[in-house]
Scaffold this active site. Structure first.
Site, PDB file in Angstrom:
ATOM      1  CB  CYS A 244      -3.560  -5.744   3.448  1.00  0.00           C
ATOM      2  SG  CYS A 244      -3.338  -4.599   2.060  1.00  0.00           S
TER       3      CYS A 244
ATOM      4  CG  HIS B  33      -2.404  -2.269  -0.861  1.00  0.00           C
ATOM      5  ND1 HIS B  33      -1.676  -2.177   0.303  1.00  0.00           N
ATOM      6  CD2 HIS B  33      -1.551  -1.991  -1.877  1.00  0.00           C
ATOM      7  CE1 HIS B  33      -0.422  -1.846   0.004  1.00  0.00           C
ATOM      8  NE2 HIS B  33      -0.323  -1.736  -1.308  1.00  0.00           N
TER       9      HIS B  33
ATOM     10  CG  HIS C 187      -3.438  -0.102   3.398  1.00  0.00           C
ATOM     11  ND1 HIS C 187      -3.790  -1.323   2.866  1.00  0.00           N
ATOM     12  CD2 HIS C 187      -4.552   0.388   3.991  1.00  0.00           C
ATOM     13  CE1 HIS C 187      -5.065  -1.555   3.144  1.00  0.00           C
ATOM     14  NE2 HIS C 187      -5.546  -0.531   3.823  1.00  0.00           N
TER      15      HIS C 187
ATOM     16  CG  HIS D  47      -1.785   4.482   7.045  1.00  0.00           C
ATOM     17  ND1 HIS D  47      -1.054   4.427   5.884  1.00  0.00           N
ATOM     18  CD2 HIS D  47      -0.907   4.881   8.014  1.00  0.00           C
ATOM     19  CE1 HIS D  47       0.202   4.766   6.122  1.00  0.00           C
ATOM     20  NE2 HIS D  47       0.312   5.044   7.415  1.00  0.00           N
TER      21      HIS D  47
END
Length: 363
Positions: free
Chosen positions: A75, A134, A185, A187
């Site tokens: 974040c 998030h 998160h 990614h």
């Protein structure tokens, strides 16, 4: 697009990809970090002719912090929290992994005896943060945001391919606790390998033999054409891309996404091809989530041409698959798959395609 390069407190490179030219990326990393670990060692398996990376430092990598944004290293930073991203907001960020499987920070590598060869794990591992949100996911990204992620993938593919010793660049996303993610998160990651990966070698070997048997033809292009003509396993398509379940799918729900033009890697896609990918791919991801009404764990893997070998044979495509085979049931790699590499699929590919297609039609 604006591209800004900066560095974290331990010297790792971080790159911001922004939609706005006026984005301020002057924030610095306020943390006191330990020195970067040395690169893994590669050990050669003479029985399979494969390289195995041994990276003991990865045992200490961050694992599922609280699950909230308050302690998430991906974040944005805040007045009270310093993450891997110093800025207080961002669009897309790429940075060197703090716990890499491959890097240029070499240590000492000793002979282990036997018939195994040992060499340093040269290369690079990067983290790609798709959004600063998030609780979001790739399926929720706007077409514009997906386009920015693709710009980052293409940029990194081109840059990492220039590193001495790198033989293949792999962009991928692991999603879901069932897959084994360590951070929730949204990614992905990029691996710059110091060898051509086993799956790529298998596919390129098959493509080479196919071309010898069918001069002037490309195996991947012919697979795509056959699936589009047959149609039963096509899940979604537009003018520039087709998503289909392969006839010999290994996983319960598996979709391959091909551009209609043969290109070796992400960097070779045109602006129009990148734009057309976004709505099709996110619709397939939403279809995955819609199958059983729960968040679908998946691996999303870009198959790109190696840096040097087989680029005329390769055909960029994405392979997406889930280990969920039914509500509350997962596909585990048991004896046949893990020990022998012989897959047994519990779901008929045509059935999987029908189910996914029905979900795509809802959007």
């Amino acid at each position: 697009m604006k591209r800004t390069i900066t560095h974290l407190a331990d010297g790792r490179e971080l790159i911001y990809f922004d939609r706005r030219d006026d984005a301020d990326r002057s924030a610095i990393d306020r943390r006191a970090l330990d020195p970067r670990p040395v690169a893994s060692e590669l050990r050669y398996d003479p029985l399979t002719e494969e390289w195995i990376a041994v990276a003991g430092h990865r045992q200490t990598r961050t694992f599922q912090p609280t699950g909230s944004a308050s302690e998430c290293p991906l974040c944005p930073s805040s007045d009270t929290w310093s993450s891997e991203i110093p800025a207080y907001d961002y669009d897309v960020v790429v940075f060197e992994n703090r716990f890499p499987s491959f890097s240029g920070n070499f240590g000492t590598y000793e002979d282990v005896g036997g018939l195994s060869e040992v060499r340093p794990g040269v290369g690079r591992c990067e983290v790609v943060c798709f959004t600063s949100e998030h609780s979001s996911s790739f399926s929720k990204l706007t077409d514009e945001q997906v386009g920015l992620v693709m710009e980052a993938w293409a940029d990194r593919t081109a840059e990492l391919s220039q590193i001495e010793g790198v033989e293949q660049v792999f962009c991928f996303e692991n999603r879901g606790e069932e897959i084994g993610i360590t951070l929730a998160h949204p990614h992905g990651q990029i691996y710059a390998y110091p060898y051509v990966t086993p799956r790529a070698r298998l596919q390129l070997g098959a493509a080479g033999r196919y071309r010898e048997a069918h001069p002037g033809s490309n195996l991947f292009a012919d697979v795509l054409a056959a699936e589009r003509a047959e149609g039963t396993r096509v899940v979604a398509a537009n003018e520039l891309w087709t998503a289909f379940v392969p006839a010999a799918a290994r996983w319960p729900y598996e979709v391959h996404v091909y551009p209609h033009r043969q290109v070796p890697d992400l960097a070779a896609l045109t602006e129009e091809e990148r734009a057309a990918f976004a709505p099709l791919y996110t619709s397939v991801l939403r279809a995955f989530d819609g199958l059983f009404g729960v968040v679908m764990p998946y691996v999303s893997a870009w198959q790109q041409a190696p840096v040097r070998d087989g680029r005329d044979l390769a055909y960029l495509h994405l392979e997406l698959f889930s280990i969920r085979r039914a509500p509350g049931k997962l596909k585990y790699l048991a004896g046949s798959e893990s020990a022998m590499g012989a897959f047994v699929n519990d779901v008929l590919p045509e059935q999987a395609a029908r189910m996914l297609r029905s979900q795509v039609d809802l959007y």
